[in-house]
Design an enzyme around this catalytic site. Structure first.
Site, short mmCIF file in Angstrom:
data_model
loop_
_atom_site.label_atom_id
_atom_site.label_comp_id
_atom_site.label_asym_id
_atom_site.label_seq_id
_atom_site.Cartn_x
_atom_site.Cartn_y
_atom_site.Cartn_z
N HIS A 1 0.87 -1.18 0.00
CA HIS A 1 0.00 0.00 0.00
C HIS A 1 0.91 1.23 0.00
CE1 HIS A 1 -2.85 2.92 1.69
NE2 HIS A 1 -3.82 2.08 1.40
N ASP B 1 3.02 -4.26 8.60
CA ASP B 1 1.82 -3.47 8.32
C ASP B 1 0.65 -4.43 8.44
OD1 ASP B 1 -0.37 -2.35 7.17
OD2 ASP B 1 0.62 -1.70 5.33
N GLN C 1 -4.57 -4.94 7.31
CA GLN C 1 -5.58 -5.90 6.85
C GLN C 1 -5.49 -7.23 7.60
OE1 GLN C 1 -7.92 -4.96 4.95
NE2 GLN C 1 -7.06 -3.11 4.04
N LYS D 1 -10.55 0.04 10.45
CA LYS D 1 -10.73 -1.17 9.65
C LYS D 1 -11.13 -2.33 10.55
CE LYS D 1 -7.10 0.18 6.38
NZ LYS D 1 -7.91 0.85 5.37
N CYS E 1 -4.74 2.08 -3.78
CA CYS E 1 -3.50 2.62 -3.19
C CYS E 1 -2.31 1.68 -3.32
CB CYS E 1 -3.67 3.01 -1.71
SG CYS E 1 -4.83 4.34 -1.48
C1 LIG Z 1 -2.29 -2.93 3.79
C2 LIG Z 1 -2.62 -1.53 4.14
N1 LIG Z 1 -1.69 -0.75 4.69
C3 LIG Z 1 -1.93 0.52 5.04
C4 LIG Z 1 -3.17 1.08 4.84
C5 LIG Z 1 -3.39 2.49 5.26
O1 LIG Z 1 -4.39 2.51 6.22
P1 LIG Z 1 -4.93 3.92 6.76
O2 LIG Z 1 -5.45 4.63 5.55
O3 LIG Z 1 -5.98 3.55 7.72
O4 LIG Z 1 -3.78 4.61 7.33
C6 LIG Z 1 -4.17 0.32 4.25
C7 LIG Z 1 -5.48 0.90 3.96
O5 LIG Z 1 -6.24 0.42 3.16
C8 LIG Z 1 -3.89 -1.01 3.90
O6 LIG Z 1 -4.81 -1.79 3.36
#
Ligand SMILES: Cc1ncc(COP(=O)(O)O)c(C=O)c1O
Length: 395
Positions: free
Chosen positions: A116, A187, A190, A213, A353
């Protein structure tokens, strides 16, 4: 214990009239009434600041923040509450590490090639300080091992991809990185909402996730940092609440996680996040994962009927509740809009993203359906029925 989505759905106001099919959970989950009530309670009962005001409202804020930090510690199975930092989201948590880690020019950070933007751009930005970024193939442990040269000072990996729901083998990844004497950030944006996480047994150094999430309020997140790993960070976003004392010449920073939580906080969100965590604990994340896999199998069986479909990523048994697909020659945004307009079904379309992956593979984008604990097999059947009509119109 198995998930009964029909019972759980009653807790989520947007689902109560039965008209919405919400399959955009990888972006943001819906919130149960208990979380909404906790947010409202902050504004109606104790709408004050924490850590500064000794009056009863201020004391209640402190109590709620402590309860939330303890809930987050339990949720991630951290050793100490001091290892839990409240953030705005995963993005904030990763940036916090990126900009506070003691990098030097010539250092390298390694990620996968399926990140992401939130776990890619913060590392790319470090190039202005002479820190390089390298990507290795997602889930490829041998490629990772081969990439761990002495210049690598940190590895930051997505645990479960928001693109296709595939997960890395987190335990073996942490082991491989540690064998090379390097710390690792996972990270878990998910992963945390859908599977039980144990930072202690994983032995991970940093882990980031988003409250919104996992049934929590918007703009909430967590950074877990092992005590020694957090101690190596030099706070860069500083100000009120981060210091013991200051003079015109300098400041003495606090030892606890508060040194990373500058300024007044999202107290309503933090209080709500505790209730989201308690809700997930009651349902059980193993049961949530199994439920999502059942729905994913059903969805993939339906998608397999289309000769022109590409389903990105692994088979249903090797992923959680996220499925990305595209039909040859059909715009993914048209599919998304028509599903919404014709059947009240909310999915995502585009690059989610993860632009870098789509660019590298020459793929325009995908339609992404992502499930959570309140989704049902009936909804998947309704989705497949609506998709057949949409496909007929657009093909
Ligand atoms: C794998 C992953 N990392 C990071 C993020 C970023 O999350 P946030 O927008 O809540 O900071 C997301 C958001 O979809 C994601 O799916």
């Amino acid at each position: 214990m198995s998930v009964d989505p029909y019972r759980l759905r009653r807790d989520f106001p947007p689902l109560r009239d039965g008209r919405l099919v919400y399959f955009d959970n990888a972006c943001m989950a819906l919130r149960p009434q208990a979380v909404i009530d906790a947010v409202t309670a902050y504004y109606t009962e104790y709408p004050a600041c924490g850590e500064r005001s000794l009056h009863r409202l201020g004391r209640r804020v402190d109590e709620e923040v402590s309860l939330a930090r303890e809930a987050a510690r339990r949720f991630l199975h951290a050793r100490r509450v001091e290892e839990i930092v409240f953030t705005q989201n995963t993005t904030h948590a990763i940036n916090l590490v990126a900009h506070s880690f003691p990098f030097a020019p010539g250092d390298v950070v390694v990620t996968s090639d399926q990140e992401h933007n939130s776990n890619l751009l913060p590392w790319q930005q470090l190039s202005r300080d002479g820190v390089a970024h390298r990507a290795v193939a997602f889930g490829d442990l041998e490629a990772l091992r081969a990439g761990l040269t002495p210049a690598v000072k940190l590895v930051s990996m997505v645990m479960t991809s928001n693109l296709d729901g595939a997960s890395i083998d987190a335990r073996r990844t942490v082991e491989a990185v540690h064998e090379a004497g390097i710390p690792i950030l996972l990270d878990a944006a998910q992963a945390a909402p859908h599977q039980a996480l144990d930072v202690r047994s994983l032995d991970v150094d940093f882990l980031a996730c988003s409250g919104h999430k996992m049934l929590g309020p918007s703009g909430t997140g967590l950074l877990y940092g092992k005590r020694d790993a957090l101690a190596r960070l030099r706070p860069t976003l500083v100000g009120g609440g981060t210091v013991e004392d200051s003079t015109l010449q300098g400041a003495t920073y606090r030892q606890g996680p508060e040194r990373f939580e500058a300024g007044l906080q999202n107290y309503a969100g933090i209080a709500g996040l505790r209730h989201a965590i308690e809700y997930l604990e009651r349902v059980g994340r193993e049961a949530i994962h199994a439920h999502e896999q059942r729905l994913t199998r059903k969805l993939q069986e339906g998608l397999a009927q289309y000769p022109s479909v590409t389903v990105f990523g692994p088979a249903a048994e090797r992923r959680g509740g996220i499925t990305s697909f595209a039909f040859a020659g059909i715009d993914v945004h048209d599919v998304c809009l028509l599903l919404d307009q014709s059947a009240g079904i909310a999915v995502r379309s585009g690059r989610h993203c993860v632009h870098s992956w789509f660019n590298a593979h020459g793929v325009e984008g995908s339609v992404r359906a992502s499930f959570y604990l309140y989704n049902t097999e009936e909804e998947v059947a309704a989705f497949l029925g609506a998709l057949a009509k949409v496909h007929e119109v657009l093909a």
